[in-house]
Design a protein around this motif. Structure first.
Motif, PDB file in Angstrom:
ATOM      1  N   ALA A   1       0.831  -1.206   0.000  1.00  0.00           N
ATOM      2  CA  ALA A   1       0.000   0.000   0.000  1.00  0.00           C
ATOM      3  C   ALA A   1       0.866   1.257   0.000  1.00  0.00           C
ATOM      4  CB  ALA A   1      -0.946  -0.016   1.201  1.00  0.00           C
ATOM      5  N   GLN A   2       1.966   1.240   0.728  1.00  0.00           N
ATOM      6  CA  GLN A   2       2.871   2.388   0.719  1.00  0.00           C
ATOM      7  C   GLN A   2       3.489   2.572  -0.667  1.00  0.00           C
ATOM      8  OE1 GLN A   2       5.333   1.439   4.230  1.00  0.00           O
ATOM      9  NE2 GLN A   2       4.786   3.490   4.911  1.00  0.00           N
ATOM     10  N   ASP A   3       3.807   1.476  -1.320  1.00  0.00           N
ATOM     11  CA  ASP A   3       4.337   1.564  -2.685  1.00  0.00           C
ATOM     12  C   ASP A   3       3.331   2.223  -3.621  1.00  0.00           C
ATOM     13  OD1 ASP A   3       6.689   0.308  -1.901  1.00  0.00           O
ATOM     14  OD2 ASP A   3       6.115  -1.647  -2.725  1.00  0.00           O
ATOM     15  N   LEU A   4       2.050   2.110  -3.291  1.00  0.00           N
ATOM     16  CA  LEU A   4       0.980   2.702  -4.103  1.00  0.00           C
ATOM     17  C   LEU A   4       0.599   4.096  -3.626  1.00  0.00           C
ATOM     18  CD1 LEU A   4      -1.272  -0.458  -4.465  1.00  0.00           C
ATOM     19  CD2 LEU A   4       0.250   0.537  -6.194  1.00  0.00           C
ATOM     20  N   ALA A   5       1.440   4.690  -2.761  1.00  0.00           N
ATOM     21  CA  ALA A   5       1.294   6.067  -2.274  1.00  0.00           C
ATOM     22  C   ALA A   5       0.243   6.253  -1.198  1.00  0.00           C
ATOM     23  CB  ALA A   5       1.045   7.041  -3.433  1.00  0.00           C
ATOM     24  N   PHE A   6      -0.182   5.183  -0.534  1.00  0.00           N
ATOM     25  CA  PHE A   6      -1.083   5.333   0.602  1.00  0.00           C
ATOM     26  C   PHE A   6      -0.267   5.739   1.814  1.00  0.00           C
ATOM     27  CE2 PHE A   6      -3.728   2.648  -2.052  1.00  0.00           C
ATOM     28  CZ  PHE A   6      -4.993   3.169  -1.833  1.00  0.00           C
ATOM     29  N   SER A   7      -0.795   6.658   2.615  1.00  0.00           N
ATOM     30  CA  SER A   7      -0.127   7.058   3.851  1.00  0.00           C
ATOM     31  C   SER A   7      -0.382   5.992   4.927  1.00  0.00           C
ATOM     32  CB  SER A   7      -0.679   8.401   4.340  1.00  0.00           C
ATOM     33  OG  SER A   7      -2.020   8.240   4.780  1.00  0.00           O
ATOM     34  N   LEU A   8       0.397   6.050   5.988  1.00  0.00           N
ATOM     35  CA  LEU A   8       0.162   5.102   7.086  1.00  0.00           C
ATOM     36  C   LEU A   8      -1.211   5.329   7.714  1.00  0.00           C
ATOM     37  CD1 LEU A   8       3.629   4.819   8.862  1.00  0.00           C
ATOM     38  CD2 LEU A   8       2.513   3.180   7.346  1.00  0.00           C
ATOM     39  N   GLU A   9      -1.692   6.568   7.698  1.00  0.00           N
ATOM     40  CA  GLU A   9      -3.034   6.842   8.222  1.00  0.00           C
ATOM     41  C   GLU A   9      -4.098   6.158   7.360  1.00  0.00           C
ATOM     42  OE1 GLU A   9      -0.675   9.277   7.778  1.00  0.00           O
ATOM     43  OE2 GLU A   9      -0.194   9.413   9.918  1.00  0.00           O
ATOM     44  N   ASP A  10      -3.942   6.246   6.030  1.00  0.00           N
ATOM     45  CA  ASP A  10      -4.863   5.567   5.111  1.00  0.00           C
ATOM     46  C   ASP A  10      -4.838   4.063   5.357  1.00  0.00           C
ATOM     47  OD1 ASP A  10      -5.488   7.975   3.779  1.00  0.00           O
ATOM     48  OD2 ASP A  10      -3.944   7.641   2.251  1.00  0.00           O
ATOM     49  N   ILE A  11      -3.631   3.545   5.482  1.00  0.00           N
ATOM     50  CA  ILE A  11      -3.457   2.101   5.672  1.00  0.00           C
ATOM     51  C   ILE A  11      -4.071   1.665   6.985  1.00  0.00           C
ATOM     52  CG2 ILE A  11      -1.732   0.285   5.988  1.00  0.00           C
ATOM     53  CD1 ILE A  11       0.082   2.010   4.071  1.00  0.00           C
ATOM     54  N   GLN A  12      -3.867   2.460   8.027  1.00  0.00           N
ATOM     55  CA  GLN A  12      -4.438   2.117   9.327  1.00  0.00           C
ATOM     56  C   GLN A  12      -5.966   2.087   9.246  1.00  0.00           C
ATOM     57  OE1 GLN A  12      -2.809   4.438  12.512  1.00  0.00           O
ATOM     58  NE2 GLN A  12      -3.129   2.746  13.914  1.00  0.00           N
TER      59      GLN A  12
END
Length: 94
Positions: free
Chosen positions: A54-65
């Motif tokens: 998800a980070q590789d796809l530009a999602f922030s840690l907040e988005d991922i959480q």
């Protein structure tokens, strides 16, 4: 059950990253062996891989959480996760 180095290697992240994600609540707190070593199951590896991807796809840690919370709290929340994903794709394109 795996030690922190094993789960980190399988997920392709540094050990420090596993500890950081655990502190942030992105992965559940590891159980401890009688000698005090952290012990992780296969779900931790899946989560770590998901986070990294998800980070590789530009999602922030907040988005991922937020996505992980939906996934954990409501396995049927695919529509909300898809909406978050579509919003992120739209934002990246802009």
């Amino acid at each position: 059950m795996m030690k922190i180095g094993e789960v980190a290697a399988l997920a392709g992240v540094p050990v420090a990253t596993v500890r950081y994600y655990e502190r942030r609540g992105l992965i559940p707190d590891a159980s401890r062996s009688p000698s005090g070593y952290r012990q992780y199951d296969a779900d931790a590896t899946r989560r770590l891989r998901f986070i990294r991807h998800a980070q590789d796809l530009a999602f922030s840690l907040e988005d991922i959480q937020q996505m992980l919370a939906l996934w954990t709290d409501d396995p049927a929340a695919c529509a909300r996760i898809e909406a978050l994903t579509r919003d992120k794709v739209r934002a990246v394109r802009e």
